[in-house]
Design an enzyme around this catalytic site. Sequence first.
Site, PDB file in Angstrom:
ATOM      1  N   ASP A 106      25.931  88.721  -2.542  1.00  0.00           N
ATOM      2  CA  ASP A 106      26.527  88.341  -3.839  1.00  0.00           C
ATOM      3  C   ASP A 106      26.364  89.403  -4.932  1.00  0.00           C
ATOM      4  OD1 ASP A 106      27.180  85.951  -2.645  1.00  0.00           O
ATOM      5  OD2 ASP A 106      26.156  84.673  -4.087  1.00  0.00           O
ATOM      6  N   CYS A 116      30.259  84.752   2.185  1.00  0.00           N
ATOM      7  CA  CYS A 116      29.213  85.269   3.034  1.00  0.00           C
ATOM      8  C   CYS A 116      29.477  85.372   4.547  1.00  0.00           C
ATOM      9  CB  CYS A 116      28.081  84.313   2.766  1.00  0.00           C
ATOM     10  SG  CYS A 116      26.617  84.788   3.459  1.00  0.00           S
ATOM     11  N   LYS A 175      18.916  87.957   6.340  1.00  0.00           N
ATOM     12  CA  LYS A 175      19.734  86.733   6.411  1.00  0.00           C
ATOM     13  C   LYS A 175      20.798  86.816   7.501  1.00  0.00           C
ATOM     14  CE  LYS A 175      23.305  84.495   3.613  1.00  0.00           C
ATOM     15  NZ  LYS A 175      23.735  84.157   2.248  1.00  0.00           N
ATOM     16  N   HIS A 219      23.128  83.803   8.749  1.00  0.00           N
ATOM     17  CA  HIS A 219      24.283  83.017   8.284  1.00  0.00           C
ATOM     18  C   HIS A 219      25.536  83.149   9.145  1.00  0.00           C
ATOM     19  CE1 HIS A 219      26.223  80.928   4.554  1.00  0.00           C
ATOM     20  NE2 HIS A 219      26.112  80.150   5.634  1.00  0.00           N
ATOM     21  N   HIS A 246      21.553  86.607  -4.244  1.00  0.00           N
ATOM     22  CA  HIS A 246      22.150  85.263  -4.201  1.00  0.00           C
ATOM     23  C   HIS A 246      21.289  84.294  -5.025  1.00  0.00           C
ATOM     24  CE1 HIS A 246      23.745  81.587  -2.399  1.00  0.00           C
ATOM     25  NE2 HIS A 246      24.645  82.296  -1.715  1.00  0.00           N
ATOM     26  N   ASN A 270      30.160  90.134  -0.771  1.00  0.00           N
ATOM     27  CA  ASN A 270      31.333  89.600  -1.491  1.00  0.00           C
ATOM     28  C   ASN A 270      31.120  89.877  -2.968  1.00  0.00           C
ATOM     29  OD1 ASN A 270      29.755  86.727  -0.367  1.00  0.00           O
ATOM     30  ND2 ASN A 270      29.713  87.174  -2.546  1.00  0.00           N
TER      31      ASN A 270
END
Length: 488
Positions: A23, A60, A114, A116, A213, A272
């Site tokens: 982010d 994400c 991370k 995800h 994030h 992103n």
Amino acid sequence: MLVSLAIATANQPPNIVFVLADDLGYNDVSYHGSEIQTPNLDKLAIEGVRLENYYVQQVCSPTRSQLLSGRYQIHTGLQHSYIGVAQPNCLPTEIPILPQWLKNVGYATHMVGKWHLGFYKKACLPQNRGFDSFFGYHSGSEDYYTHFRGGYGVSFDDRDHWLGYDFWDNDVPFWSAISNYSVFVFNDRVNQVIDKHNKSKPLFLYLPFQSVHSPLQVPKQYQEPYKNITNNNRRIYAGMTSCMDEAIGNVVEKLKTADLWNNTVFVFSTDNGGQILEGGNNWPLRGWKASYWEGGLRGVGFVHSDLLPSDVRGTINKQLIHVSDWLPTLVNGVAGYPLNYTNLDGFNMWDIINSNKTSPRKELLHNIDPWPYQPKDFNTNMTSAIRVGDWKLLTGTPGANNGQWIAPPGSGITPHLPLTIPGQNVWLFNITADPYEEMELSEKYPTVVKTLLAKLDTYYKDSVPVRYPDDSDQANPALHNGTWAPWE
Ligand SMILES: *[C@@H]1O[C@H](CO)[C@@H](O)[C@H](O)[C@H]1NC(C)=O
Ligand SMILES: *[C@@H]1O[C@H](CO)[C@@H](O)[C@H](O)[C@H]1NC(C)=O
Ligand SMILES: *[C@@H]1O[C@H](CO)[C@@H](O)[C@H](O)[C@H]1NC(C)=O
Ligand SMILES: *[C@@H]1O[C@H](CO)[C@@H](O)[C@H](O)[C@H]1NC(C)=O
């Protein structure tokens, strides 16, 4: 180019260190003019090659899926949104991904951070998909200190329900991270990975930080330099960014001390656009995270390496480059191993980065999201975006509520509001001439619109069905020793 790289490095392909921020917005690094100070990123970027026509996805999991698979979401079934914590879904296991390719050609492969990309069954986990080791968390967001997250399914409002711990050392919950800020825990594990690395193999280190994030959390001292930022979210976010920047500096120093740096290709990317509701900012781009406006899609990114020729170091690269390009760029271009290109949507961009050649990429499908109807033919109620040369076409609901220009808090700038036409579901921009998407041109260039819609239809007909399953009750952490663990 491949040959000369291999020779320059005594036949061992370069180490690859890929750092992904979460982010981080376009206006959140000081080398883009932000009030947030990122000295380590600035130095690496300014001495490397800054990618300034570089695109990621709007959220994400989509970006991560394309980074690791080299494929558009229409080819993985992940067209719609991110993977919810309780959804039985993951990046399809039959698709070979970046660490698998690199491991097959002799790399030691480690992931810290991370994931995800789904964890409902063991086969989905990074350590079963080409990473020699995985240290980090499975899901999308959690507390930076406790490493607990709540939330049945995708609703973060439900954070009190189904609270579970999500921090792992391969298959084992790493409980001792409790109360320790994730940046420090990751930094520490990276040091261990580097210490243990046997240099007879090249190293691939994938470091997708939790930062920056939400939730907005950082040790107090990182906020100190930003006392003059009065917006609370922005101030904490600035501190979070500085903390990540410091860790990146530490990792680079560690690679130098370990004598790995001079044979390393270091890539930095965001996943992103910044989330303006949580301190991020993308000014002067339009829109933000989760939209298909440039503020959601245009990424911060650069490559740094002592192996880059001196005439490209310190330059700004304006070729069209996309996150799906990293797989062929790193495996084929950097590691120097031929890839079977069948089914890849990415291009090998190494020559474009390494010697400023013209990009083979003329076109970029940002996405087509037909969920939930999935009719046979493409239509403009679907949310989609495509870039062809200078042109960008958007359809559907590309971010109705997040298509504004948002200036950094406290900047004193009041941007005008975008012109909204009720019911409009097609927008056309010339991004080269108008990178801030201020001049909508669909009425003026109907032939361009027609051509781009036809392209979208062609892509749509080549897409696989969306996979977006309902949440599973079996995901409940109460059934897994209080953790977010595979349940199938
Ligand atoms: C990197 O440095 C090491 C030791 O300082 C040296 O042996 C090696 O040749 C260097 N590699 C490159 C690619 O310059
Ligand atoms: C946090 O982690 C760092 C790095 O592993 C370590 O040095 C420090 O002692 C840890 N702090 C706590 C409170 O556990
Ligand atoms: C590194 O790997 C090589 C090749 O497998 C092996 O011969 C060597 O003993 C290893 N070195 C260490 C320090 O483990
Ligand atoms: C805060 O101070 C720093 C350094 O003194 C300055 O660069 C920045 O622009 C200031 N930010 C705001 C919001 O006033």
